[in-house]
Scaffold this motif. Structure first.
Motif, mmCIF file in Angstrom:
data_model
loop_
_atom_site.group_PDB
_atom_site.id
_atom_site.type_symbol
_atom_site.label_atom_id
_atom_site.label_comp_id
_atom_site.label_asym_id
_atom_site.label_seq_id
_atom_site.Cartn_x
_atom_site.Cartn_y
_atom_site.Cartn_z
ATOM 1 N N PRO A 1 -49.574 13.150 39.856
ATOM 2 C CA PRO A 1 -49.263 13.215 41.294
ATOM 3 C C PRO A 1 -50.249 12.403 42.122
ATOM 4 C CG PRO A 1 -50.268 15.267 40.550
ATOM 5 C CD PRO A 1 -49.999 14.459 39.318
ATOM 6 N N THR A 2 -49.738 11.814 43.169
ATOM 7 C CA THR A 2 -50.585 11.064 44.085
ATOM 8 C C THR A 2 -51.324 12.018 45.015
ATOM 9 O OG1 THR A 2 -48.760 10.837 45.665
ATOM 10 C CG2 THR A 2 -49.003 9.102 44.003
ATOM 11 N N GLU A 3 -52.295 11.478 45.733
ATOM 12 C CA GLU A 3 -53.051 12.308 46.672
ATOM 13 C C GLU A 3 -52.147 12.846 47.774
ATOM 14 O OE1 GLU A 3 -56.074 13.371 46.394
ATOM 15 O OE2 GLU A 3 -56.299 12.327 44.485
ATOM 16 N N LYS A 4 -51.182 12.045 48.192
ATOM 17 C CA LYS A 4 -50.252 12.505 49.235
ATOM 18 C C LYS A 4 -49.397 13.654 48.711
ATOM 19 C CE LYS A 4 -46.657 10.874 52.403
ATOM 20 N NZ LYS A 4 -45.722 11.957 52.071
ATOM 21 N N ARG A 5 -48.963 13.549 47.465
ATOM 22 C CA ARG A 5 -48.148 14.623 46.875
ATOM 23 C C ARG A 5 -48.968 15.916 46.787
ATOM 24 N NH1 ARG A 5 -43.483 14.254 43.760
ATOM 25 N NH2 ARG A 5 -42.795 16.342 43.152
ATOM 26 N N LYS A 6 -50.227 15.808 46.379
ATOM 27 C CA LYS A 6 -51.085 16.984 46.300
ATOM 28 C C LYS A 6 -51.316 17.585 47.682
ATOM 29 C CE LYS A 6 -53.615 15.380 42.212
ATOM 30 N NZ LYS A 6 -54.943 14.955 41.697
ATOM 31 N N LYS A 7 -51.527 16.724 48.671
ATOM 32 C CA LYS A 7 -51.782 17.216 50.027
ATOM 33 C C LYS A 7 -50.553 17.918 50.592
ATOM 34 C CE LYS A 7 -53.181 15.642 54.625
ATOM 35 N NZ LYS A 7 -53.552 14.460 55.450
#
Length: 378
Positions: free
Chosen positions: A14-20
């Motif tokens: 997962p990307t950082e945006k997905r995690k956020k």
């Protein structure tokens, strides 16, 4: 072969945006077993640490409330007074244990996923009222895992309870023959140690459940390659939007550049295609700075602003091209052009002295020394 969008194809981290985004929705790893173990261990530890004082307070309460004098019995206000006093004593006695449980109830959940308050989790979800979805959840892999965990907890607690009862058998039988005060304190100790051993047994379940919850949470966040590409496009922006942003940035940079032209000492031109504005501050002792540069229309605007502010214009096509291609805005000119620019500045200062009536007119500039590696032919 085109990729399918099934969960089996979600192989990308997962990307950082997905995690956020997932964290903002409250979708983070949580372990109920870890919370249960934390509260149980804290309760058992608090009972062992403060159980002696708690037992003494309970005995004092019993002694006070079961040995009332005749004056107290006939006084109607005594019931309320004794009730308030007993409640205060009980609250003060249980307060340490309750505080330990409160801390465990807070630290347990945040130890795995961190502190999080998501307002979206409080909103009602009418999709959960769908009976078909409920039946599907009942027979899902998650439900099977929860069932296995429940069975494992049952058998672990059963085994630990049998072992604890067998080891505490003599203590339990001895309590019946002890004086009341000693029996109460002994009972609190037996209960505390029994709860502690049972909580220690639950550590086995928590040790398996916590990594499983982390793995399951990461699995849910996995993305397909197409999702990664789409998110990258969204984060970078559409091409037309990026082009518009770059255009605005160029316009702002040009406005700042034009505002700095009146501070220049000389403007060197091509004479029509290139124009560069230089400034030299003798007090700083540094090399001349490039305040503005441009071609065609920008060059024309630089010359017009220079004429409006009576800045000396000097035609030197080779030097103008060399400075334009070798120097960035608000940067010093390269060392190879020091001599050529020094001759230009000296010429400009001589013209200023002549116009002020303090000197002779300077001789026209000859070919300026420009190194071959900095020369740019048109």
């Amino acid at each position: 072969m085109a990729e399918s969008e099934s969960g089996q194809d979600k192989t990308e981290d997962p990307t950082e945006k997905r995690k956020k985004d997932s964290r903002e929705k409250g979708e983070i790893a949580r372990s109920k077993e870890l919370n249960t173990v934390a509260v149980t261990l804290a309760g058992a530890g608090g009972l062992l640490a403060f159980g002696g004082g708690l037992a003494e307070t309970l005995m004092e309460l019993m002694r006070i409330n079961f040995s009332l004098s005749r004056e107290v019995l006939i006084d109607q206000r005594s019931m309320g007074i004794f009730l308030m006093a007993s409640g205060k004593m009980a609250l003060l006695a249980t307060q340490p244990v309750l505080l330990v449980l409160l801390l465990a109830a807070i630290i347990g959940p945040i130890s795995l996923g961190g502190w999080l308050f998501a307002g979206g989790t409080l909103a009602p979800k009418f999709s959960r009222m769908n009976p078909l979805a409920g039946i599907k959840r009942m027979f899902s892999m998650h439900a099977l895992v929860e069932l296995l965990k429940a069975l494992a907890k049952f058998f672990v607690i059963l085994i630990v309870a049998l072992v604890v009862l067998a080891s505490d058998r003599d203590d339990l039988l001895a309590i019946a023959n002890e004086p009341i005060e000693q029996a109460i304190i002994h009972s609190v100790q037996v209960v505390g140690w029994s709860a502690l051993w049972m909580a220690a047994g639950l550590l086995l379940i928590a040790a398996v459940d916590a990594p499983f919850q982390l793995w399951q949470s990461l699995k849910k966040l996995k993305m397909t390659k197409q999702e990664v590409r789409d998110e990258y496009k969204d984060s970078e922006g559409k091409p037309e939007v990026k082009q518009r942003i770059r255009q605005l940035q160029r316009e702002m940079s040009q406005r700042r550049m034009m505002a700095a032209v009146p501070e220049a000492d000389v403007i060197i031109t091509n004479p029509t295609h290139y124009a560069v504005a230089l400034k030299y501050d003798p007090q700083k002792g540094a090399a001349p700075l490039l305040l503005a540069k441009g071609t065609d229309f920008l060059a024309l605007k630089i010359r017009e602003i220079g004429q409006e502010h009576s800045i000396q214009l000097l035609e030197s096509p080779a030097l103008a091209r060399s400075i334009y291609y070798s120097t960035e805005l608000e940067q010093e000119i390269p060392a190879g052009l020091y001599l050529a620019v020094a001759q230009v500045l000296a010429y400009v200062y001589q013209i200023r002295q002549y116009r002020a009536g303090k000197g002779k007119p300077p001789e026209p500039l000859k070919d300026l020394p420009i190194p071959p590696d900095l020369r740019r032919d048109s």
